[in-house]
Design an enzyme around this catalytic site. Sequence first.
Site, PDB file in Angstrom:
ATOM      1  N   ASP A  92      17.768 158.547 -43.871  1.00 46.36           N
ATOM      2  CA  ASP A  92      19.181 158.912 -43.941  1.00 46.36           C
ATOM      3  C   ASP A  92      19.463 159.554 -45.299  1.00 46.36           C
ATOM      4  O   ASP A  92      18.725 159.328 -46.270  1.00 46.36           O
ATOM      5  CB  ASP A  92      20.081 157.704 -43.704  1.00 46.36           C
ATOM      6  CG  ASP A  92      20.043 156.706 -44.856  1.00 46.36           C
ATOM      7  OD1 ASP A  92      18.929 156.263 -45.197  1.00 46.36           O
ATOM      8  OD2 ASP A  92      21.108 156.374 -45.421  1.00 46.36           O
ATOM      9  N   GLU A 156      20.159 153.439 -45.793  1.00 43.06           N
ATOM     10  CA  GLU A 156      20.093 153.038 -47.203  1.00 43.06           C
ATOM     11  C   GLU A 156      21.261 153.610 -47.992  1.00 43.06           C
ATOM     12  O   GLU A 156      21.848 152.921 -48.838  1.00 43.06           O
ATOM     13  CB  GLU A 156      18.768 153.510 -47.812  1.00 43.06           C
ATOM     14  CG  GLU A 156      18.471 152.935 -49.190  1.00 43.06           C
ATOM     15  CD  GLU A 156      19.095 153.728 -50.333  1.00 43.06           C
ATOM     16  OE1 GLU A 156      19.173 153.183 -51.454  1.00 43.06           O
ATOM     17  OE2 GLU A 156      19.498 154.895 -50.104  1.00 43.06           O
TER      18      GLU A 156
END
Length: 454
Positions: A92, A156
């Site tokens: 991500d 994250e």
Amino acid sequence: MSPTPLAETVASLLPRARTELAELVAFRSVADPAQYPPSECAAAANWVAEALRAEGFEDVALLDTPDGTQSVYGVLPGPAGAPTVLLYAHYDVQPPLDEAAWVSPPFELTERDGRWYGRGAADCKGGLIMHLTALRALRAHGGIPVTVKIVAEGSEEQGTGGLERYAEEHPELLAADAVVIGDAGNFRVGLPTVTATLRGMTLVRVRVDTLEGNLHSGQFGGAAPDALAALVRVLDSLRAEDGSTTVDGLAADASWEGLQYPEEDFRRDAKVLDGVELIGSGTVADRVWARPAVTVLGIDCPPVIGATPSVHASARALISLRVPPGTDAAAATELLMAHLRRHVPWGARVEVEQIGQGQPFRADTGSPAYTAMAEAMRVAYPGQEMQTAGMGGTIPLCNTLAGLYPKAEILLIGLSEPEAQIHAVNESVSPEELERLSLAEALFLRNYAASRAV
């Protein structure tokens, strides 16, 4: 075996690394459905899963984590009796911010001035490509001497804790003798660095309400309480005159012992405008690695273009607080929330909501794994010795792993050196750093296996 053939193999793998990084960067995998459709993250996760299967990983799975995102997991069995090493990265990314400010499209890997530009190129899709390149090089030279687990996290950057909670619910999943977190970076290009400390992070949203609705500023201004002005007062209370972070009850005077960050280097890395002062007190290293730091990430208010002459009824902001090692992030969150409530003026109504949180981390740099990494970096960066630095960012999984596996040795390396401009427009990665760190990781895995066999 001499490291020279291994280095040559890593170099030969770089074109493949670039092609794959371009494919991965093309996914707009911002883990926030309010900004990008979840299908972008799902497509990136599937790409990672297929890449692991192609490398012979077993038990490849998309882990449905409690925050609604997916992490990708796989195991590559090593020789009997070999140690297990967990390699971490995340797929991500941060949103691109102002896409018009990018010199080249943020989700299109573009080579320019010897660097590869694109969102996630360094943070942290490049970290996953680093892991794959290191493993491929080892396979070409006698095989991979350890059992490898890979986990690529899906949230994250949002700090919503999905993988941490999943790991706590499945404590056997990520168990390893050593962990290489590929989400840090060298102090600068060409200087091999491991990160010894991470600041924790808390994220809160504050809303101020003063009126039932906006009012005409000519008719009511001067007596009607303006929610936006009240919010500005609250935000200003978080900083001292010199710009230091001031949260009631939160210590902000720690010192950093170790590698220092010269002010002129920091000004250049941060691209501080001429004549503008740095904020805070103490050394730069104190400020960015050892002390708390508050940042106003965003404010909901009317833009200048289209604004009307109104007294505002409501306003809100998103606030980040970075927390140094030695401070509990949960306790810091409570202090921050209490501070915000206490400093709202005029009896305005205030709501404070915690959005995300991660604990700070301190590594044991005296462990055998660090010796193995120092030897590897000495070869990958001829003439240089491994340095130890702090990092102001947060990787929440580190503390979860340290708690679950107290005997595991955790190392932090990566591609996010200052020129990478992670989290900003025009993020990029140095292909030379990708090559050298892939070699360093391959050598580390070989060194670590040998040290455990003794």
